[in-house]
Scaffold this motif. Structure first.
Motif, PDB file in Angstrom:
ATOM      1  N   PRO A 393       0.797  -1.231   0.000  1.00 14.79           N
ATOM      2  CA  PRO A 393       0.000   0.000   0.000  1.00 14.79           C
ATOM      3  C   PRO A 393       0.830   1.281   0.000  1.00 14.79           C
ATOM      4  O   PRO A 393       0.313   2.341  -0.369  1.00 14.79           O
ATOM      5  CB  PRO A 393      -0.825  -0.113   1.287  1.00 14.79           C
ATOM      6  CG  PRO A 393      -0.867  -1.566   1.608  1.00 14.79           C
ATOM      7  CD  PRO A 393       0.458  -2.104   1.143  1.00 14.79           C
ATOM      8  N   LEU A 394       2.098   1.206   0.406  1.00 14.31           N
ATOM      9  CA  LEU A 394       2.939   2.395   0.444  1.00 14.31           C
ATOM     10  C   LEU A 394       3.712   2.608  -0.846  1.00 14.31           C
ATOM     11  O   LEU A 394       4.461   3.585  -0.960  1.00 14.31           O
ATOM     12  CB  LEU A 394       3.896   2.318   1.639  1.00 14.31           C
ATOM     13  CG  LEU A 394       3.222   2.385   3.005  1.00 14.31           C
ATOM     14  CD1 LEU A 394       4.236   2.134   4.117  1.00 14.31           C
ATOM     15  CD2 LEU A 394       2.539   3.732   3.199  1.00 14.31           C
ATOM     16  N   VAL A 395       3.552   1.722  -1.829  1.00 15.86           N
ATOM     17  CA  VAL A 395       4.225   1.883  -3.128  1.00 15.86           C
ATOM     18  C   VAL A 395       3.180   1.947  -4.240  1.00 15.86           C
ATOM     19  O   VAL A 395       2.887   2.989  -4.778  1.00 15.86           O
ATOM     20  CB  VAL A 395       5.244   0.745  -3.381  1.00 15.86           C
ATOM     21  CG1 VAL A 395       5.974   0.973  -4.709  1.00 15.86           C
ATOM     22  CG2 VAL A 395       6.259   0.651  -2.249  1.00 15.86           C
ATOM     23  N   ARG A 396       2.675   0.797  -4.657  1.00  8.44           N
ATOM     24  CA  ARG A 396       1.524   0.639  -5.559  1.00  8.44           C
ATOM     25  C   ARG A 396       1.782   1.016  -7.025  1.00  8.44           C
ATOM     26  O   ARG A 396       1.301   0.344  -7.908  1.00  8.44           O
ATOM     27  CB  ARG A 396       0.314   1.457  -5.070  1.00  8.44           C
ATOM     28  CG  ARG A 396      -0.212   1.123  -3.707  1.00  8.44           C
ATOM     29  CD  ARG A 396      -1.535   1.822  -3.422  1.00  8.44           C
ATOM     30  NE  ARG A 396      -1.625   3.161  -3.932  1.00  8.44           N
ATOM     31  CZ  ARG A 396      -1.155   4.249  -3.315  1.00  8.44           C
ATOM     32  NH1 ARG A 396      -0.562   4.118  -2.144  1.00  8.44           N
ATOM     33  NH2 ARG A 396      -1.287   5.445  -3.844  1.00  8.44           N
ATOM     34  N   GLN A 397       2.494   2.073  -7.300  1.00 11.62           N
ATOM     35  CA  GLN A 397       2.554   2.629  -8.653  1.00 11.62           C
ATOM     36  C   GLN A 397       3.615   1.945  -9.512  1.00 11.62           C
ATOM     37  O   GLN A 397       4.772   1.858  -9.118  1.00 11.62           O
ATOM     38  CB  GLN A 397       2.835   4.122  -8.590  1.00 11.62           C
ATOM     39  CG  GLN A 397       1.813   4.908  -7.784  1.00 11.62           C
ATOM     40  CD  GLN A 397       2.247   6.336  -7.590  1.00 11.62           C
ATOM     41  OE1 GLN A 397       2.144   7.146  -8.508  1.00 11.62           O
ATOM     42  NE2 GLN A 397       2.759   6.650  -6.412  1.00 11.62           N
ATOM     43  N   TRP A 398       3.211   1.498 -10.695  1.00 17.88           N
ATOM     44  CA  TRP A 398       4.111   0.805 -11.620  1.00 17.88           C
ATOM     45  C   TRP A 398       5.310   1.658 -11.989  1.00 17.88           C
ATOM     46  O   TRP A 398       6.446   1.187 -11.988  1.00 17.88           O
ATOM     47  CB  TRP A 398       3.341   0.408 -12.884  1.00 17.88           C
ATOM     48  CG  TRP A 398       4.213  -0.144 -13.975  1.00 17.88           C
ATOM     49  CD1 TRP A 398       4.658   0.510 -15.081  1.00 17.88           C
ATOM     50  CD2 TRP A 398       4.770  -1.456 -14.050  1.00 17.88           C
ATOM     51  NE1 TRP A 398       5.457  -0.310 -15.846  1.00 17.88           N
ATOM     52  CE2 TRP A 398       5.531  -1.527 -15.231  1.00 17.88           C
ATOM     53  CE3 TRP A 398       4.686  -2.584 -13.227  1.00 17.88           C
ATOM     54  CZ2 TRP A 398       6.203  -2.685 -15.615  1.00 17.88           C
ATOM     55  CZ3 TRP A 398       5.362  -3.730 -13.613  1.00 17.88           C
ATOM     56  CH2 TRP A 398       6.107  -3.774 -14.790  1.00 17.88           C
ATOM     57  N   ASP A 399       5.084   2.922 -12.318  1.00 19.20           N
ATOM     58  CA  ASP A 399       6.181   3.778 -12.778  1.00 19.20           C
ATOM     59  C   ASP A 399       7.188   4.072 -11.670  1.00 19.20           C
ATOM     60  O   ASP A 399       8.307   4.498 -11.952  1.00 19.20           O
ATOM     61  CB  ASP A 399       5.622   5.100 -13.334  1.00 19.20           C
ATOM     62  CG  ASP A 399       4.850   4.901 -14.634  1.00 19.20           C
ATOM     63  OD1 ASP A 399       5.148   3.922 -15.347  1.00 19.20           O
ATOM     64  OD2 ASP A 399       3.945   5.707 -14.918  1.00 19.20           O
TER      65      ASP A 399
END
Length: 424
Positions: A393-399
């Motif tokens: 939940p603290l990362v999530r983003q592909w880029d």
């Protein structure tokens, strides 16, 4: 009875030593072995440990060794408290994610992910040797972070293991002291995952006093016990653990780190000072500075848990164990941190009410992240590692996840042989 401490050169160890010495009447330990790969550090910590034992009149034998097999041979319990790569890798965990606008923390977020990759294979290797060389049915008590993830990895491989964290017992002791109530008359409805827990009730002789504590607002005792805003606590109807600050106030935590606030820097200096103190042949007790190292009540929690597992006293603890239906909405295989009564058969969790939807959703997401991280750690599969970061939940983003993973793998390459192929 023999107990082995893996990572015995830790600056925490004097607290553990005092804990076992105080419990000699309840559990007679014939031999306590401190093992660490850092021989110089082990000599310093081991010297203080012997002086503490002598001062307290402990009748057992304390030995030190850098050899793992010698430490665990014939042990009835093995306590694991290691840090792969030492404080230097912790500093990377806390600083590297900031280059990507992410939180840097050693047990949650991308830093906790990196620590899991480094740690899980090492602890599993230790556990296999415990299976072969310790006494049949020996317990592995894991105090190595990330505790929930490491404990699940151990249990998934069939080891007799239980996880331990000081967060619950520290809050328990602090709230009892603030209220002027003996600790034995307080119980916490403490539920969640390791470093992802909420205290939903504070029971004084069976009566929940938390609503009154919340109603007291800023003038009450809760602001002394937690850094969370009292309005957040009121909204949740529960006291989140300090680690939930990283989820509820992520941007503020990242901003603070941009200003140079990194716990690892403080700990490195505190450890340097502690080891200088420990080397003093006149020192025969735990110095007050150790409280600044963190891990309050560690000795009490670890020694008390070992006592329950080895003597079957049935005492009350807060532990990391298989869910097995304890927390509704999580799989039986998940590892949860809950109150339990502990005997020689292990932990028997106290029945807990189902979690609120927002709490459950966060637990489910972090559980999925832990499963994927364990798989990545044991296989070295990069795609699985990416999925783990996407599930966090603290990362999530592909880029963010793709370049962040490459940077984490590069920075930790010396400790991640399974990822030897590097980036694609």
């Amino acid at each position: 009875m023999k107990i082995a401490v893996i990572g015995g050169g830790s600056t925490y160890t004097p607290e553990l030593i005092e804990g076992f010495a105080r419990r000699d009447a309840a559990m007679r330990v014939d031999e306590l072995v401190l093992q660490d790969i850092a021989a110089d550090r082990l000599a310093v910590v081991g010297g203080l440990a012997r002086r503490i034992m002598e001062r307290q009149g402990w009748p057992g034998r304390l030995t030190t060794t850098s050899t793992l097999d010698a430490a665990i041979d014939g042990a009835a319990a093995v306590l694991v408290q290691l840090r792969v790569g030492g404080q230097r890798t912790r500093l990377v965990d806390e600083t590297l994610p900031g280059q990507f606008g992410q939180l840097g923390q050693e047990t949650t977020g991308p830093g906790g992910f990196a620590k899991g990759l480094r740690t899980v294979p090492v602890v599993l290797d230790i556990a296999e040797r415990v299976r072969r060389r310790a006494l049949p049915g020996a317990w592995i008590i894991d105090f190595t972070n990330p505790v929930g993830m490491v404990t699940r990895a151990l249990l998934d491989e069939g080891h007799r293991a239980i996880g331990l964290c000081n967060v619950a017992i520290e809050f328990h002791r602090r709230v009892a002291a603030a209220l002027g109530i003996p600790t034995g008359r307080i119980r916490l409805d403490h539920v969640g995952l390791n470093h992802l827990t909420w205290v939903r009730r504070v029971l004084h002789d069976g009566v929940d006093v938390l609503p009154a504590l919340i109603a007291a607002g800023p003038a009450g005792v809760l602001p002394q016990l937690t850094e969370h805003p009292i309005e957040l606590i009121r909204t949740l109807g529960a006291v989140p653990s300090s680690y939930l600050n990283y989820y509820y106030r992520t941007d503020l935590a990242v901003q603070a780190q941009r200003g140079g606030e990194h716990r690892a820097v403080e700990v490195i200096e505190v450890e340097r000072q502690l080891l200088d103190m420990y080397a003093d042949p006149a020192l025969d007790h735990k110095p007050a500075l150790l409280e600044e190292r963190g891990g309050a009540y560690y000795s009490e929690a670890a020694a008390a848990l070992a006592t329950s597992l080895l003597t079957g006293d049935g005492a009350h603890h807060y532990v990391n164990v298989r869910n097995n239906g304890t927390v509704a909405g999580l799989s039986d295989e998940a590892v949860v941190e809950v109150p339990a009564y502990v005997d020689q058969d292990g932990a028997h969790p106290v029945r807990v009410a189902p979690p609120a939807p927002d709490m459950l959703a966060l637990m489910q997401a972090v559980t999925a992240y832990e499963v994927l991280t364990i798989e990545a750690a044991t296989t070295g599969d990069r795609d699985t590692a990416l999925r783990a970061l996407l599930a966090n939940p603290l990362v999530r983003q592909w880029d963010v996840a793709v370049p962040l993973l490459d940077a984490l793998l590069d920075a930790n390459s010396a400790h991640l042989p399974r990822f030897a192929g590097g980036r694609r």
